[in-house]
Design a protein around this motif. Structure first.
Motif, short mmCIF file in Angstrom:
data_model
loop_
_atom_site.label_atom_id
_atom_site.label_comp_id
_atom_site.label_asym_id
_atom_site.label_seq_id
_atom_site.Cartn_x
_atom_site.Cartn_y
_atom_site.Cartn_z
N GLN A 32 0.75 -1.40 0.69
CA GLN A 32 0.03 -0.28 -0.10
C GLN A 32 1.19 1.70 0.07
N ARG A 33 1.80 1.23 0.67
CA ARG A 33 2.63 2.37 0.68
C ARG A 33 3.36 2.85 -0.20
N MET A 34 4.06 1.53 -1.11
CA MET A 34 4.73 1.57 -2.18
C MET A 34 3.33 1.74 -3.62
N ALA A 35 2.55 1.38 -3.50
CA ALA A 35 1.67 2.27 -4.61
C ALA A 35 1.45 3.72 -4.15
N ALA A 36 0.82 3.69 -3.36
CA ALA A 36 0.92 5.62 -2.33
C ALA A 36 2.02 6.48 -3.38
N ALA A 37 3.43 6.17 -3.29
CA ALA A 37 4.19 6.47 -3.22
C ALA A 37 4.71 6.47 -4.82
N GLN A 38 4.37 5.56 -6.00
CA GLN A 38 4.01 5.43 -6.97
C GLN A 38 3.32 6.13 -7.35
N THR A 39 1.77 6.76 -7.45
CA THR A 39 1.05 6.77 -7.44
C THR A 39 1.49 8.49 -7.59
N PRO B 274 6.72 13.85 -14.18
CA PRO B 274 6.41 12.44 -13.63
C PRO B 274 8.04 11.41 -12.97
N ILE B 275 8.26 11.08 -12.41
CA ILE B 275 9.00 9.45 -12.20
C ILE B 275 8.08 8.62 -12.12
N ASN B 276 8.72 7.53 -12.77
CA ASN B 276 8.30 6.81 -12.51
C ASN B 276 9.12 5.53 -12.36
N LEU B 277 9.06 4.98 -10.67
CA LEU B 277 10.16 4.56 -10.07
C LEU B 277 9.34 2.59 -9.69
N ALA B 278 10.25 1.60 -10.06
CA ALA B 278 9.45 0.35 -9.44
C ALA B 278 8.95 -0.13 -8.88
N SER B 279 10.19 0.82 -7.64
CA SER B 279 9.60 0.13 -6.57
C SER B 279 9.53 1.16 -4.53
N PRO B 280 9.68 2.36 -5.15
CA PRO B 280 9.86 3.64 -3.89
C PRO B 280 8.50 3.30 -2.75
N ILE B 281 9.72 3.93 -2.14
CA ILE B 281 8.34 4.20 -0.03
C ILE B 281 8.82 5.10 0.27
N VAL B 282 8.36 5.52 1.23
CA VAL B 282 8.39 7.22 1.99
C VAL B 282 8.75 6.41 3.53
N ILE B 283 9.05 6.80 3.93
CA ILE B 283 9.31 6.46 5.81
C ILE B 283 9.82 7.48 6.23
N THR B 284 9.71 7.83 7.60
CA THR B 284 9.21 8.84 8.25
C THR B 284 10.85 8.91 9.09
N VAL C 5 14.03 4.66 -1.53
CA VAL C 5 13.85 5.07 -0.06
C VAL C 5 13.63 6.22 -0.34
N PHE C 6 12.25 7.29 0.32
CA PHE C 6 12.93 8.73 0.55
C PHE C 6 11.87 8.39 1.86
N VAL C 7 12.67 10.07 2.60
CA VAL C 7 12.38 10.10 3.98
C VAL C 7 11.82 11.40 3.85
N LEU C 8 10.51 10.95 4.37
CA LEU C 8 9.86 13.02 4.83
C LEU C 8 10.29 13.36 5.97
#
Length: 136
Positions: free
Chosen positions: A65-72, A81-91, A108-111
């Motif tokens: 779910q987190r990966m899908a939200a980051a991709q969207t 637009p950026i199109n990555l296979a497996s992005p995720i945002v973490i705290t 991995v992106f850090v918010l």
């Protein structure tokens, strides 16, 4: 997958032969990338922090779910637009505890913590992108 890592702060990947008993042991380099549209996503996450809002979509739920939200979010950037296979945002807390990547393609992106700034300003977000490792 549990994401805390005994080595602590940073992003960690598994190498061949690692397992639950033998955790990820390759620390990924921390990088910073300046992008006005990504800074806009930071501001949006800071502002849309109500339950089940944009921020929660990035940071809560399963890995998928987190990966899908980051991709969207990345694919819907208006100019570039950026199109990555497996992005995720973490705290930042997840980063500080050590994050074990879910797969070899994960970016991995850090918010950055909102408490670091006042006013939801885009320039603050851009500065924190540079100051926070892998800032979203």
């Amino acid at each position: 997958m549990a994401h805390g890592h005994p080595g602590g702060r940073g992003i960690w990947k598994r190498k061949a032969g690692s397992s639950v008993a033998n955790p990820a042991d390759v620390k990924v380099a921390d990088v910073s990338y300046q992008n006005d549209e990504l800074a806009g996503l930071i501001v949006r996450a800071w502002k849309e922090d109500q339950p089940n809002g944009f921020r929660d979509s990035l940071l809560k739920g399963s890995y998928v779910q987190r990966m899908a939200a980051a991709q969207t979010a990345l694919q819907n950037l208006p100019l570039h637009p950026i199109n990555l296979a497996s992005p995720i945002v973490i705290t930042e807390d997840e980063y500080d505890a050590g994050w074990e990547a879910d797969n070899d393609d994960q970016i991995v992106f850090v918010l950055p913590n909102r408490s670091r700034q006042v006013g939801d300003l885009l320039e603050n977000a851009k500065l924190l992108m540079a100051a926070t490792p892998n800032g979203i």
